[in-house]
Motif scaffolding. Structure first.
Motif, mmCIF file in Angstrom:
data_model
loop_
_atom_site.group_PDB
_atom_site.id
_atom_site.type_symbol
_atom_site.label_atom_id
_atom_site.label_comp_id
_atom_site.label_asym_id
_atom_site.label_seq_id
_atom_site.Cartn_x
_atom_site.Cartn_y
_atom_site.Cartn_z
ATOM 1 N N LEU A 1 -105.114 -25.559 30.879
ATOM 2 C CA LEU A 1 -104.959 -25.699 29.437
ATOM 3 C C LEU A 1 -103.506 -25.417 29.029
ATOM 4 C CD1 LEU A 1 -107.215 -26.465 27.559
ATOM 5 C CD2 LEU A 1 -107.474 -24.075 26.923
ATOM 6 N N LEU A 2 -102.970 -24.351 29.590
ATOM 7 C CA LEU A 2 -101.605 -23.946 29.248
ATOM 8 C C LEU A 2 -100.591 -24.988 29.725
ATOM 9 C CD1 LEU A 2 -99.993 -21.494 28.072
ATOM 10 C CD2 LEU A 2 -99.673 -20.767 30.431
ATOM 11 N N VAL A 3 -100.676 -25.322 31.016
ATOM 12 C CA VAL A 3 -99.673 -26.233 31.585
ATOM 13 C C VAL A 3 -99.799 -27.631 30.971
ATOM 14 C CG1 VAL A 3 -98.818 -27.265 33.730
ATOM 15 C CG2 VAL A 3 -99.618 -24.912 33.731
ATOM 16 N N GLN A 4 -101.047 -28.096 30.840
ATOM 17 C CA GLN A 4 -101.249 -29.442 30.289
ATOM 18 C C GLN A 4 -100.771 -29.533 28.848
ATOM 19 O OE1 GLN A 4 -105.135 -31.420 30.715
ATOM 20 N NE2 GLN A 4 -105.312 -30.428 32.682
ATOM 21 N N THR A 5 -101.098 -28.500 28.064
ATOM 22 C CA THR A 5 -100.717 -28.535 26.651
ATOM 23 C C THR A 5 -99.203 -28.487 26.500
ATOM 24 O OG1 THR A 5 -102.767 -27.392 26.152
ATOM 25 C CG2 THR A 5 -101.149 -27.479 24.392
ATOM 26 N N LEU A 6 -98.565 -27.611 27.283
ATOM 27 C CA LEU A 6 -97.104 -27.520 27.199
ATOM 28 C C LEU A 6 -96.452 -28.833 27.606
ATOM 29 C CD1 LEU A 6 -96.400 -23.912 28.556
ATOM 30 C CD2 LEU A 6 -96.153 -24.745 26.204
ATOM 31 N N LEU B 1 -113.565 -27.982 28.546
ATOM 32 C CA LEU B 1 -114.815 -28.386 29.192
ATOM 33 C C LEU B 1 -114.528 -29.332 30.353
ATOM 34 C CD1 LEU B 1 -117.019 -28.983 26.010
ATOM 35 C CD2 LEU B 1 -116.951 -26.971 27.468
ATOM 36 N N TRP B 2 -113.590 -30.215 30.129
ATOM 37 C CA TRP B 2 -113.228 -31.201 31.143
ATOM 38 C C TRP B 2 -112.644 -30.505 32.376
ATOM 39 C CZ3 TRP B 2 -110.341 -36.208 29.281
ATOM 40 C CH2 TRP B 2 -110.351 -37.154 30.298
ATOM 41 N N SER B 3 -111.673 -29.649 32.128
ATOM 42 C CA SER B 3 -111.019 -28.957 33.250
ATOM 43 C C SER B 3 -112.010 -28.108 34.029
ATOM 44 C CB SER B 3 -109.897 -28.054 32.738
ATOM 45 O OG SER B 3 -108.889 -28.814 32.172
ATOM 46 N N ASN C 1 -103.221 -31.203 38.885
ATOM 47 C CA ASN C 1 -104.207 -31.687 37.926
ATOM 48 C C ASN C 1 -103.588 -31.886 36.539
ATOM 49 O OD1 ASN C 1 -107.086 -32.298 37.453
ATOM 50 N ND2 ASN C 1 -106.909 -30.608 36.004
ATOM 51 N N SER C 2 -102.684 -30.970 36.165
ATOM 52 C CA SER C 2 -102.030 -31.089 34.861
ATOM 53 C C SER C 2 -101.149 -32.322 34.825
ATOM 54 C CB SER C 2 -101.188 -29.843 34.575
ATOM 55 O OG SER C 2 -102.017 -28.721 34.526
#
Lengths: 440, 300
Positions: free
Chosen positions: B88-93, B231-233, B172-173
């Motif tokens: 969540l953190l890496v993908q969002t950033l 949920l996806w991750s 994955n990110s």
């Protein structure tokens, strides 16, 4: 639109949905009736193997049999899931390729047909080696027809050994360890071993377990007996060898050690005969640089050995006539004039299991087999002392699939390699894990 | 509320029947594709089935009791938490940064809108293979570059129990951040320029404009992305299984991989079903808390 018309339309829509759902759930077992196709599942995915098997199938279909064979390529990593689902939906193949421990998994699903009379007939005609057919005999029946064998060897780069001043390949485990250390320098690793959670790691460890006297980890009554001094000795050896293996061995399976070996990044590896065919092309070195030797044996308490198992075919047709058609195809495969086509799908890896197959011109005339005749002979010799856990000394441990299916041996290696556990602790964990697996 | 002085006319029962009849096909379809697998999973979790499809008997809640006292499951759920928040953190950033870049007006920004989608369209299996190739100690470009700058002996992080999880999160990110980037980019386009111009006139600098205008106005989108992304991750199995199979030594064994492993490698179908039900309940609870926490802000 009137309400009545609405109602009728709604009813039609509901019936359509239900009809579609029912049709989707129906499926077909593909058996009997006018269906004259025999579906064969094999798990040999490399393109050359797919092509080789297809060549054999095409040759059979050209004889205009009553049932034409159709190959469908599956994946060893997925087959446990797929076959269970296929049996549940009654869409299992008519012929399924197998290995001994996978057979113990498939049999309880209830659709494997005994092939005792066929195996005995083929044995009379072509003479199977005992190690080829024994793992498929249980409850006084044979459950699969042996087709080809696989055995592991110690592969070494003769040029790299020579450069390091090592004149002979290691024969004992102490020599193996010393050679691995001596061959490690700069970018070069002494040996490339798999330590991932996979079958490749299971098998390489098991070869060394056999030669260090830890090959039989079941008691005579089939109880787990893994945590022994012999096992600890084998695990210690594997752990120590991994110090001279590439740093990402924890993620290695089949391909990575071979790539390291062929590129010269590793001087030794333990694997089966798939090393022969691509060596010259991938390494750019002459065939004479590829050396092979028996798996090194412990100085004391060890014996010659290597993981060895026969690949076979199970008959799973629901219909008796199709089952007879499947048996007819398997008879065709083991005829010496056809057998070479199967074996040469991966020359050197797929070894003959029958006496007449070992001398069949259809196999021996293959270019790779001729070029590496010395290694091929050595593999056939090594096969004589080969074994597979759960099937040592005529045993048939029917829960062994639960142990190999979850790669307990590989997990034991990972605990030492990645978690730094001692061989003693890892062996203890392995024993507990195996007991839990078998108890389920 | 009906207008004053008018009473609400009662609908005939046939009208309600028509309504039910119209939604019935969809209801049946939903029951088939969602209800049946769920009910089947719950039923399976109350039995003692080993190999999927084999004989079994009813054992009640035994599998649940066993699962809840299994330290390996809690360790896997803990790793799932790390996996979820890491992603969540890496993908969002990554998504936020990329959206700001591709939202620019230069020719380069416009061109980058197309190729930024590239990782997203690559199949997961290809992503796994590419990243393994890149990091392989024998032929990977990363160890070769590292060696060229004097760092020798660099192996694939996927084979290292300390580095496997961070490396998987990064992989994955990289695969999924374009989705977030495109969504955030779309949301950025909806913020009127006038607001920024007014802020600029009032003397706001870039940081204040971002913090006081952009970020609050993007909150609903970020909330939706966060929920879906979480949920996806959480449920991802393929990326992890293809690269490490949950290893080395369980270092990347998240809850879904744990379930897969139990069902298809350890041949404990019913235990796997019980763990599945437990994780469904956990996820539903997390989603409920998430929605509840965000709802008042939406209503404001």
């Amino acid at each position: 639109m009137r309400y009545g018309k609405f109602k009728r339309l709604t009813a039609v829509a509901a019936v359509s949905v239900l009809g579609l759902a029912a049709a989707a759930c129906g499926g077909s077992s593909g058996s009997a009736g006018n269906d004259k196709t025999l579906v064969l599942w094999h798990m040999e995915q490399p393109p050359n193997r797919v092509q080789g098997f297809q060549q054999l199938i095409d040759a059979y279909n050209a004889t205009d049999p009553e049932y034409q064979v159709q190959a469908q390529v599956q994946d060893w990593n997925q087959i446990y899931t797929k076959i269970a689902g296929a049996v549940q939906s009654q869409t299992q193949p008519d012929i399924l390729f197998t290995i001994p421990d996978f057979t113990t998994y498939v049999r309880p699903l209830g659709e494997v047909r005994p092939v005792t009379s066929l195996v005995e007939e083929l044995d009379q005609a072509h003479t199977f080696g005992e190690a080829a057919k024994a793992p498929y005999r249980d409850d006084d029946e044979y459950w699969a027809v042996p087709l080809f064998g696989m055995v592991q060897m110690l592969w070494y780069r003769a040029d790299l050994l020579q450069a390091a001043g090592i004149s002979e390949p290691p024969r004992t485990t102490a020599e193996l360890l010393a050679a691995a250390e001596r061959l490690s320098s700069g970018d070069q690793n002494g040996i490339a071993l798999p330590a991932g959670r996979n079958l490749a790691t299971d098998q390489v460890l098991y070869s060394l377990m056999l030669t260090t006297g830890a090959g039989d980890f079941f008691t005579e009554s089939g109880e787990i007996n893994f945590n022994t001094p012999e096992t600890v000795r084998a695990l210690t050896l594997y752990r120590d060898l991994l110090k001279f293996s590439p740093s990402d061995s924890g993620n290695y399976s089949w391909g990575e050690p071979q790539a390291a070996f062929n590129s010269g990044a590793a001087a030794m590896a333990i694997e089966k005969g798939q090393y022969l065919a691509p060596f010259e092309q991938e390494s750019g070195r002459p065939a004479s640089d590829l050396g092979c030797a028996p798996i090194p044996v412990a100085e004391s308490g060890g014996q010659p050995g290597s993981i060895y198992y026969s690949n076979a075919a199970m008959v799973m047709s629901k219909d008796d006539e199709k089952a007879a058609g499947a048996e007819e195809f398997l008879r065709f495969v083991l005829q010496p004039e056809n057998y070479g086509t199967l074996l040469n799908a991966e020359p050197g890896l797929f070894l003959p299991l029958t006496a007449d197959g070992a001398t069949a011109e259809s196999w021996t005339s293959n270019e790779v087999v001729q070029k590496y005749r010395g290694c091929v002979e050595a593999m056939l010799k090594q096969s004589e002392t080969g074994a597979l856990f759960g099937f040592v000394d005529g045993q048939y441990v029917d829960s062994v699939g639960k142990i190999s299916g979850q790669n307990v041996l590989a997990q034991v290696v990972q605990r030492m390699y990645s978690n730094g556990e001692s061989p003693e602790a890892a062996a203890q964990w392995g024993e507990e894990q195996m007991r839990a697996a078998v108890a389920e | 509320m009906p207008p004053a002085g008018r009473t609400r006319r009662r609908r005939p029962w046939t009208f309600h029947l028509l309504g039910y009849a119209l939604v019935a096909p969809l209801g049946l379809l939903m029951l088939g594709v969602i209800g049946y697998p769920l009910i089947n999973t719950v039923l399976l979790s109350l039995q003692n089935q080993g190999v999927v499809g084999s004989q079994s008997t009813f054992v009640g809640l035994e599998n649940y009791a066993q699962a809840l006292t299994d330290s390996a499951l809690w360790a896997a759920i803990g790793r799932s938490g790390i996996w979820l928040f890491g992603n969540l953190l890496v993908q969002t950033l990554m998504a936020f940064g990329t959206a700001l870049i591709i939202g620019g007006r230069s020719r380069w920004s416009r061109a980058s809108r197309t190729w930024v989608l590239f990782p997203w369209v690559i199949p997961t299996v290809a992503v796994a293979v590419i990243w393994q190739w890149l990091s392989n100690s024998n032929y990977g470009i990363v160890p070769k570059i590292a060696s060229a700058v004097g760092i020798d002996g660099l192996g694939s992080p996927f084979g290292d129990s300390a580095l496997a999880m961070p490396a998987l999160i990064l992989m994955n990110s990289w695969h999924w951040f374009p989705l977030g980037a495109v969504v955030i980019f779309g949301a950025l386009q909806t913020i009127p320029n006038e607001i920024y111009e007014a802020a600029r006139v009032d003397g706001a600098n870039a940081w204040r404009m971002f913090w006081r205008i952009t970020f609050p106005l993007l909150q609903p989108v970020l909330f939706a992305l966060g929920l879906v992304g979480s949920l996806w991750s959480f449920n991802i199995v393929d990326s992890i299984y293809l690269v490490t199979k949950g290893g080395p030594a369980d270092a990347s064994m998240t809850a879904p991989v744990f379930i897969y492993n139990k069902a298809f490698n350890q041949f404990q179908a019913s235990d796997a079903a019980a763990v599945s039900v437990i994780t469904i309940i956990l996820l539903a609870a997390v989603a409920a808390v998430y929605i509840r926490a965000a709802k008042p802000k939406e209503d404001q």
